[in-house]
Design an enzyme around this catalytic site. Structure first.
Site, PDB file in Angstrom:
ATOM      1  N   LYS A  22       0.830  -1.204   0.000  1.00 54.47           N
ATOM      2  CA  LYS A  22       0.000   0.000   0.000  1.00 54.47           C
ATOM      3  C   LYS A  22       0.863   1.251   0.000  1.00 54.47           C
ATOM      4  CE  LYS A  22      -3.730  -0.296   2.302  1.00 54.47           C
ATOM      5  NZ  LYS A  22      -4.650  -0.508   3.434  1.00 54.47           N
ATOM      6  N   ARG A  92      -3.456   3.033   8.501  1.00 54.80           N
ATOM      7  CA  ARG A  92      -3.761   1.761   7.837  1.00 54.80           C
ATOM      8  C   ARG A  92      -2.524   0.869   7.786  1.00 54.80           C
ATOM      9  NH1 ARG A  92      -8.229   2.457   3.846  1.00 54.80           N
ATOM     10  NH2 ARG A  92      -8.913   4.610   3.862  1.00 54.80           N
ATOM     11  N   GLY A 101      -7.877  -7.264   4.309  1.00 53.76           N
ATOM     12  CA  GLY A 101      -8.799  -7.450   5.412  1.00 53.76           C
ATOM     13  C   GLY A 101      -8.225  -8.150   6.629  1.00 53.76           C
ATOM     14  N   MET A 103      -5.510  -7.226   8.538  1.00 54.47           N
ATOM     15  CA  MET A 103      -4.971  -6.366   9.595  1.00 54.47           C
ATOM     16  C   MET A 103      -5.860  -5.139   9.766  1.00 54.47           C
ATOM     17  SD  MET A 103      -0.880  -6.876   8.915  1.00 54.47           S
ATOM     18  CE  MET A 103      -1.005  -6.595   7.161  1.00 54.47           C
ATOM     19  N   ARG A 336      -3.838  -1.441  -6.007  1.00 57.05           N
ATOM     20  CA  ARG A 336      -3.035  -2.663  -5.885  1.00 57.05           C
ATOM     21  C   ARG A 336      -3.471  -3.615  -6.986  1.00 57.05           C
ATOM     22  NH1 ARG A 336      -5.817  -4.492  -0.188  1.00 57.05           N
ATOM     23  NH2 ARG A 336      -7.940  -4.720  -0.941  1.00 57.05           N
ATOM     24  N   HIS A 452      -5.259 -42.492   0.627  1.00 54.12           N
ATOM     25  CA  HIS A 452      -5.761 -43.256  -0.520  1.00 54.12           C
ATOM     26  C   HIS A 452      -6.920 -42.527  -1.198  1.00 54.12           C
ATOM     27  CE1 HIS A 452      -8.455 -46.267  -2.392  1.00 54.12           C
ATOM     28  NE2 HIS A 452      -7.321 -46.786  -2.835  1.00 54.12           N
ATOM     29  N   ARG A 558      -0.994 -47.929 -12.708  1.00 48.91           N
ATOM     30  CA  ARG A 558      -0.984 -48.819 -11.540  1.00 48.91           C
ATOM     31  C   ARG A 558      -1.869 -50.031 -11.823  1.00 48.91           C
ATOM     32  NH1 ARG A 558      -1.869 -43.230  -8.533  1.00 48.91           N
ATOM     33  NH2 ARG A 558      -3.207 -43.167 -10.352  1.00 48.91           N
ATOM     34  N   ARG A 614       3.421 -50.092 -14.242  1.00 51.23           N
ATOM     35  CA  ARG A 614       4.032 -50.641 -13.024  1.00 51.23           C
ATOM     36  C   ARG A 614       3.414 -51.997 -12.727  1.00 51.23           C
ATOM     37  NH1 ARG A 614       3.263 -47.501  -7.452  1.00 51.23           N
ATOM     38  NH2 ARG A 614       1.204 -48.491  -7.563  1.00 51.23           N
ATOM     39  N   GLU A 750      12.035 -45.817  -4.848  1.00 48.76           N
ATOM     40  CA  GLU A 750      11.220 -45.385  -3.711  1.00 48.76           C
ATOM     41  C   GLU A 750      11.832 -45.787  -2.371  1.00 48.76           C
ATOM     42  OE1 GLU A 750       7.339 -47.222  -4.385  1.00 48.76           O
ATOM     43  OE2 GLU A 750       8.325 -48.621  -5.733  1.00 48.76           O
ATOM     44  N   SER A 769      11.958 -43.994 -12.371  1.00 52.56           N
ATOM     45  CA  SER A 769      10.818 -43.151 -12.006  1.00 52.56           C
ATOM     46  C   SER A 769      10.821 -43.046 -10.487  1.00 52.56           C
ATOM     47  CB  SER A 769       9.517 -43.776 -12.498  1.00 52.56           C
ATOM     48  OG  SER A 769       8.422 -42.969 -12.123  1.00 52.56           O
ATOM     49  N   GLY A 771       9.333 -42.632  -7.171  1.00 52.12           N
ATOM     50  CA  GLY A 771       8.018 -42.692  -6.518  1.00 52.12           C
ATOM     51  C   GLY A 771       8.069 -41.895  -5.233  1.00 52.12           C
ATOM     52  N   THR A 772       7.811 -40.594  -5.362  1.00 52.11           N
ATOM     53  CA  THR A 772       8.105 -39.687  -4.230  1.00 52.11           C
ATOM     54  C   THR A 772       7.168 -39.874  -3.044  1.00 52.11           C
ATOM     55  OG1 THR A 772       6.829 -37.985  -5.395  1.00 52.11           O
ATOM     56  CG2 THR A 772       9.224 -37.932  -5.640  1.00 52.11           C
ATOM     57  N   ASN A 773       5.998 -40.494  -3.233  1.00 54.70           N
ATOM     58  CA  ASN A 773       5.143 -40.747  -2.066  1.00 54.70           C
ATOM     59  C   ASN A 773       5.830 -41.710  -1.099  1.00 54.70           C
ATOM     60  OD1 ASN A 773       3.264 -39.174  -3.367  1.00 54.70           O
ATOM     61  ND2 ASN A 773       1.980 -40.875  -4.028  1.00 54.70           N
ATOM     62  N   ASP A 774       6.221 -42.877  -1.625  1.00 50.69           N
ATOM     63  CA  ASP A 774       6.874 -43.868  -0.754  1.00 50.69           C
ATOM     64  C   ASP A 774       8.301 -43.464  -0.404  1.00 50.69           C
ATOM     65  OD1 ASP A 774       4.684 -45.416  -0.511  1.00 50.69           O
ATOM     66  OD2 ASP A 774       5.377 -47.082  -1.757  1.00 50.69           O
ATOM     67  N   CYS A 837       6.815 -39.646 -10.329  1.00 48.71           N
ATOM     68  CA  CYS A 837       5.423 -40.033 -10.594  1.00 48.71           C
ATOM     69  C   CYS A 837       4.575 -40.024  -9.326  1.00 48.71           C
ATOM     70  CB  CYS A 837       5.364 -41.409 -11.245  1.00 48.71           C
ATOM     71  SG  CYS A 837       6.025 -42.719 -10.204  1.00 48.71           S
ATOM     72  N   TYR A 857      11.059 -35.701 -17.044  1.00 46.55           N
ATOM     73  CA  TYR A 857       9.616 -35.486 -17.049  1.00 46.55           C
ATOM     74  C   TYR A 857       9.062 -35.546 -15.632  1.00 46.55           C
ATOM     75  CZ  TYR A 857       9.069 -40.555 -16.372  1.00 46.55           C
ATOM     76  OH  TYR A 857       9.126 -41.820 -15.859  1.00 46.55           O
TER      77      TYR A 857
END
Length: 894
Positions: A22, A92, A101, A103, A336, A452, A558, A614, A750, A769, A771-774, A837, A857
C-alpha cells in the site's frame, strides 16, 4: 541512523519490501502526479523493531513519527489537535504481500471532544462532524482498546428505533451527539479509563495496534494458507483524511479496472454517495454499481475512468482501486493488483498480451498454477447462500452434491440406478475403488491430503474432503454426526473439495469451462518448458482425458487398480488363495486376457506416447476381506453353533489365509518386486498381457511405446532377476508372433538404498521413475496417513517442517536422494530417462526442483497435467531469468 519514516513523495513502487504494498503504491501514485491525499509510511522494519523491543515503540522512532507528522501538518496547512483547523488522519496497515482485510485500519484519528466542534464549524456541517467522531470512537475502541464492536452497534440500533428511522444517514447531529455520549460511557466501563483525548496519544496507540495486528489470529492463518513468511512485518500508512460523507457531492467506492470474476475489460465496482469507506465494506448500506457515478457526478466519473486506465497501463496489471470523492474532488486512497478468479486471471493475462501491455513470459509467470484446478472441476456457485456444516482438508478440488452412502458397493449400485451419491467413509482402501468411481465425491473422517481417498479422487478428477475429524461415522446405523446434527444415509449433502467444506442439502454448482484463452496460455507454456509432462492413469478413459489435457505419455499406470474391479475381485481372491502353483496358474490364465484388454486400451489411447506400466505393487492381503471383519464373522458363527456349515468352513479357510498373509508392517513387507520374485507367475502373466496387447496394436498399424516398471527395487540383483523374466516372456511371444515390440525396462526408485546405489541399478534399468510418495515415507520414517492424522499438523504449526513433505517435495532430504540417484544413474547410463510419478508431480514447487536437477519429465494425475505444464514453463522461465539455464524458447514471444 536508519530511516523508519518515508513521506509519500520519497518512495516508489520498487520499495514494496520496505514500505509495504500500500505504501509503495501510494508513493508511486504521488510520484506520477495522481490526486493522492498526502501522508507518510512507517516502514516494515519499524514493525520488526517494535517486536524486537518487546512490543514497544523506541523513543527515536516516536520522534521520527512526530517529525513526519509535523511535515504533514505543514503540507496540509492543518494542525493536529487544533480545534480551529484540525488535521485528521487515517492509520492503515500495508504488508509487502497483500493480505486484504487481515490487519487493522483506523479512520478519522485526531478527533476529540474539542476538535469535533472545530470540524463542525469549518465544514458548516455538524451532522458530518459528529458522524465522523462516532465512527472514530467505534473503530479506535474496537482495534486499539479491544472493546467488542456490537456494543456500539446496539446503541446505534436503539437510537434509530427511538427516532423511527431505518438507516444511519437519517440520524441528525443531535442524535449522533447522544450516541457519542453513550459510546464514551461504554469505553469508560469496558476499559476502565476515559477515551483518549490527546491526538498524539491516539496516533501512537493506533500505530502500536496496527503493528500488533500483524500477529492477530486471522493474519497468522492467512499467512499460513498463502505461505507468506512471518518475518516480513507490516508498514503503517498515516494519511490525511478526505471525507466521502460530507453530502451528496461526496462519496466513496472501490473499483477494478477489469471484471475480477470473468476478466472482461470493463470498469467493475461499487460506489456509495455520502459515505465513508467502511460503509462499503461493512455492508451497512447497499452500494450502487460504479456506473451510477457517471449519472451522479459525470465529470468525476470521466476523471476516474481516465485514471483507472492510466494505472492499469502503468502497473501492466488489473488494478483494485479505493477512492473517495470529497465535495466533488476525486482522491485515490489505494491501488493494488486486484485479486481475481482463475478464469479471470487466464483471460486477463492472454488479453493483455494481445493488447501489447505484457509479453508472453509475463503472462505465464502471472498465473498461479494451483488456481488452474478451479478451471478443471465443477465448483460451488459463490453467489449462493452457503451454510457450512463442517470443514476438513481440501484433498481434491471440485464440487459435487448427492445422497450420502457409507459403503462402496451401495455407491456402485446407486450409480447404476442413476442416483448421484457421496461416499462417506472413515477411510478408503483399494477395495473401495469401485465405490469411488461411482460416487460424485468422497468424504473421509481420517487420512490426509495424500491418503488413498485423496490420491485416487485427484486422479479421477473427483472432489474429496479428507480428515474431517469433527464427524462421527456410525457404519452400523448408517449415519454421521456433527455435534447435534445427524446426517442419515440418503440425505443430500454438498462437498467443496477446493475448500474442504461440507454443506447440508444441494447447493448450485458451476460447470468447468476450458476457454480458448486457457488453451492459448498452455500452448505458450509448451513452447518454453524443458520438462516433459506425463499423467498417472489406470484406464483408457483416464488416458484419453490426460491426453486431452496435453499429457505426453503415462508416467504411472498402476495395475493393482485393474484387479479391484468388482467382477474381478473373486477371481483375484481365488488366485491368491490357491493351494499350489498349478492352481494359481489356472486363475492367472483367466486373468491374463482381462489384463490384456486393459493394456490394449491404454496403449492405444496414448500411442505413440510412452506408457509406463508398473507391475503389481501392493501386498496380496489388500485384495482379501478385512481380517478383523472376518474374525468377527467367524466368532459370530461359532457362538451361533454354525461353524460346521460349508459356508462357515469357507470363512474359516479364508480367515486362515488372511492371517497367514498378514504382516506387522505391510508397507515394508512382501510387496513390489519381492512379490514378483516370490510369485514370478503373477509378474509373468502381467508381462505377457502387455506384450500380447502391444503385438495386436502393431499388427493394426498402431505404434505403442511400452515401458515396464518394476516397483520397490532396493538392489540391482532384484532388478536383474525380474528383467530376465520380462525378456524371457517377450522372447516367447516374439517366437510365436514374429512381431517386434520396442520396450524399456526400468524401476521405481522409492527406497533410499535404491537412490544411493543408483549407479549399480542403472546397469540394468533403462529408466528411473522416482516414486516420491513412498520415497518420502521411507526417508522420513513416517507412515503417511498416521503422520498427517496425528502429528504433522503440529510440526507445521510449530515450524519444525516448512511444508507437508507429502505435498511439497522435501528438497534437503528426499530431494538430495533424487539428486544423487539421477547423478549416479546417468553416470552409468547417460541415456537413462528420469522422472517423478508421485503426487509431487503436480506440485509447482516440486516441479521447479525437477527442472533444476535435470529430470526428463514429471507425471501427475490427469486433472493436474495443465498445472504441471504451466509450472514446468514457469520453472524454465524463472531459471532463464536468473541466468543459469536455457530453455527451448526462453523469450516465448510470437
Amino acid at each position: 541512523m536508519k530511516k523508519y519514516v518515508y513521506h509519500f513523495h520519497e518512495g516508489d513502487q520498487s520499495m514494496k519490501g520496505l514500505l509495504g504494498g500500500k505504501g509503495a503504491n501510494l508513493a508511486e501514485m504521488t510520484r506520477v502526479g495522481l490526486p493522492v491525499p498526502p501522508g507518510f509510511t512507517i516502514t516494515t522494519e519499524a514493525c520488526l523493531l517494535y517486536y524486537e523491543q518487546g512490543e514497544r515503540l523506541p523513543d527515536d522512532l516516536v520522534d521520527e513519527i512526530f517529525r513526519g507528522l509535523a511535515h504533514l501538518m505543514q503540507k496540509t496547512g492543518k494542525t493536529f489537535g487544533d480545534p480551529r483547523n484540525p488535521l485528521l488522519v487515517s492509520v492503515r496497515s500495508g504488508a509487502a504481500i497483500s493480505m486484504p482485510g487481515m490487519m487493522d485500519t483506523i479512520l478519522n484519528l485526531g478527533l476529540n471532544d474539542e476538535t469535533v466542534k472545530g470540524l463542525a464549524h469549518l465544514t458548516q456541517n455538524s451532522r458530518f462532524a459528529y458522524d465522523a467522531y462516532r465512527r472514530f470512537i467505534q473503530m479506535f475502541s474496537d482495534v486499539v482498546l479491544g472493546i467488542p464492536h456490537y456494543l456500539f452497534e446496539e446503541v446505534i440500533e436503539k437510537k434509530k428505533k427511538e427516532r423511527g428511522v431505518s438507516s444511519d444517514p437519517e440520524l441528525t447531529a443531535e442524535d449522533w451527539q447522544s450516541v457519542i455520549a453513550s459510546f464514551l460511557a461504554i469505553v469508560q466501563k469496558e476499559s476502565g479509563r476515559a477515551f483518549p483525548q490527546d491526538p498524539k496519544d491516539q496516533l501512537l496507540e493506533a500505530v502500536r495496534a496496527v503493528f500488533r495486528s500483524w500477529n492477530n489470529q486471522r493474519a497468522i492463518v492467512y499467512r499460513k494458507i498463502h505461505k507468506i513468511p512471518d518475518d516480513l512485518g507490516t508498514a503503517v500508512n498515516v494519511q490525511s483524511m478526505v471525507f466521502g460523507n460530507m453530502g451528496n457531492d461526496s462519496g466513496t467506492g472501490v473499483a477494478f479496472t477489469r471484471n475480477p470474476s470473468t476478466g472482461e475489460k470493463e470498469l467493475y465496482g461499487e460506489f456509495l454517495l455520502n459515505a465513508q469507506g467502511e460503509d462499503v465494506v461493512a455492508g451497512i448500506r447497499t452500494p450502487q454499481p460504479i456506473a451510477s457515478l457517471e449519472i451522479e457526478m459525470p465529470a468525476v466519473y470521466a476523471q476516474f475512468r481516465e485514471i483507472a486506465e492510466r494505472l492499469e497501463r502503468h502497473y501492466r496489471d488489473m488494478q483494485d482501486i479505493e477512492f473517495t470523492v470529497e465535495r466533488g474532488t476525486l482522491y485515490l486512497l489505494q491501488t493494488r493488483n486486484g485479486k481475481r478468479t482463475a478464469q479471470a486471471a487466464v483471460n486477463i493475462a492472454v488479453d493483455m498480451v494481445e493488447e501489447g501491455l505484457i509479453d508472453r513470459r509475463t503472462a505465464l509467470m502471472r498465473i498461479e498454477p494451483a488456481h488452474l484446478d478451479q478451471l478443471l472441476h465443477r465448483r460451488i456457485d459463490e453467489r449462493s447462500d452457503l451454510k457450512v456444516l463442517v470443514k476438513g482438508l481440501p484433498a481434491s478440488p471440485g464440487a459435487a452434491a448427492g445422497e450420502v452412502v457409507f459403503d462402496a458397493d451401495e455407491a456402485a449400485e446407486a450409480a447404476r440406478d442413476g442416483r448421484r451419491v457421496i461416499l462417506v467413509r472413515p477411510e478408503t482402501t483399494p477395495e473401495d475403488i469401485h465405490g469411488i468411481v461411482a460416487a460424485e465425491a468422497v468424504v473421509t473422517s481420517r487420512g490426509g491430503m495424500t491418503s488413498h481417498a485423496a490420491v485416487v479422487a485427484r486422479g479421477m478428477g473427483k472432489a474429496c474432503v479428507a480428515g474431517v475429524e469433527a464427524i462421527e461415522i456410525d457404519l452400523q446405523e448408517k449415519v454421521f454426526r456433527v455435534g447435534d446434527t445427524v446426517v442419515r444415509e440418503g440425505d443430500v449433502i454438498s462437498v467443496d473439495g477446493s475448500k474442504g467444506t461440507i454443506m447440508l442439502g444441494e447447493v448450485p454448482l458451476v460447470e468447468a469451462e476450458l476457454s480458448p484463452a486457457f488453451q492459448t496460455l498452455l500452448s505458450w507454456a509448451d513452447e518454453v518448458r524443458a520438462l516433459g509432462v506425463r499423467a498417472n492413469a489406470d484406464t483408457p478413459q483416464d488416458a484419453a482425458l490426460a491426453r486431452s489435457f496435453g499429457a505426453e505419455g503415462i508416467g504411472l499406470c498402476r495395475t493393482e487398480h485393474m484387479f479391484m474391479a468388482p467382477e474381478r475381485v473373486p477371481l483375484v481372491q481365488k488366485m491368491i488363495l490357491a493351494g499350489d502353483d498349478i492352481e494359481r496358474r489356472t486363475y492367472l490364465e483367466q486373468l491374463r486376457p482381462l489384463q490384456e484388454e486393459d493394456f490394449y486400451g491404454i496403449l492405444k489411447a496414448m500411442a505413440p506416447y510412452p506408457v509406463t506400466i508398473r507391475l503389481l505393487d501392493p501386498p496380496l492381503h489388500e485384495f482379501l476381506p478385512n481380517y478383523e471383519t472376518l474374525l468377527l464373522e467367524v466368532d459370530r458363527l461359532e457362538r451361533e453353533g454354525r461353524l460346521q456349515s460349508e459356508s462357515a468352513q469357507e470363512k474359516l479357510n479364508l480367515l486362515r489365509k488372511v492371517r497367514q498373509l498378514r504382516e506387522a508392517n505391510p508397507m515394508l513387507g512382501l510387496r513390489g518386486c519381492r512379490l514378483g520374485i516370490i510369485h514370478p507367475d503373477i509378474y509373468a502373466m502381467q508381462v505377457e498381457a502387455i506384450f500380447r496387447a502391444a503385438t495386436r496394436l502393431i499388427t493394426e498399424g498402431v505404434q505403442p511405446a511400452v515401458e515396464i516398471m518394476i516397483p520397490l527395487v532396493g538392489d540391482k540383483e532384484e532388478l536383474l532377476l525380474l528383467r530376465k523374466l520380462v525378456d524371457d516372456v517377450y522372447a516367447r511371444i516374439y517366437g510365436e508372433t514374429g512381431v517386434t515390440v520396442s520396450y524399456l525396462v526400468g524401476t521405481m526408485i522409492e527406497l533410499p538404498r535404491a537412490a544411493l546405489t543408483a549407479d549399480r541399478i542403472a546397469e540394468v534399468a533403462e529408466f528411473f521413475s522416482f516414486g516420491t510418495n513412498d520415497l518420502t515415507q521411507t526417508t522420513f520414517g513416517y507412515s503417511r496417513d498416521d503422520a498427517e492424522g496425528k502429528f504433522l499438523h503440529h510440526y507445521l504449526e510449530h515450524k519444525i517442517l516448512p511444508d507437508n513433505p507429502f505435498a511439497v517435495l522435501d528438497e534437503p532430504g528426499v530431494g538430495k536422494l533424487i539428486e544423487i540417484g539421477v547423478e549416479l544413474g546417468k553416470k552409468t547410463r547417460p541415456s537413462l530417462k528420469t522422472g517423478i510419478c508421485g503426487e509431487h508431480g503436480g506440485d509447482a514447487q516440486s516441479i521447479d526442483f525437477c527442472h533444476r536437477h535435470g529430470l526428463d519429465y514429471v507425471s501427475a494425475s490427469p486433472y493436474r497435467v495443465p498445472l504441471a505444464r504451466l509450472s514446468a514453463a514457469q520453472a524454465a522461465l524463472r531459471h532463464t531469468l536468473s541466468g543459469d539455464e536455457s530453455t527451448k524458447n526462453p523469450v516465448g514471444t510470437k
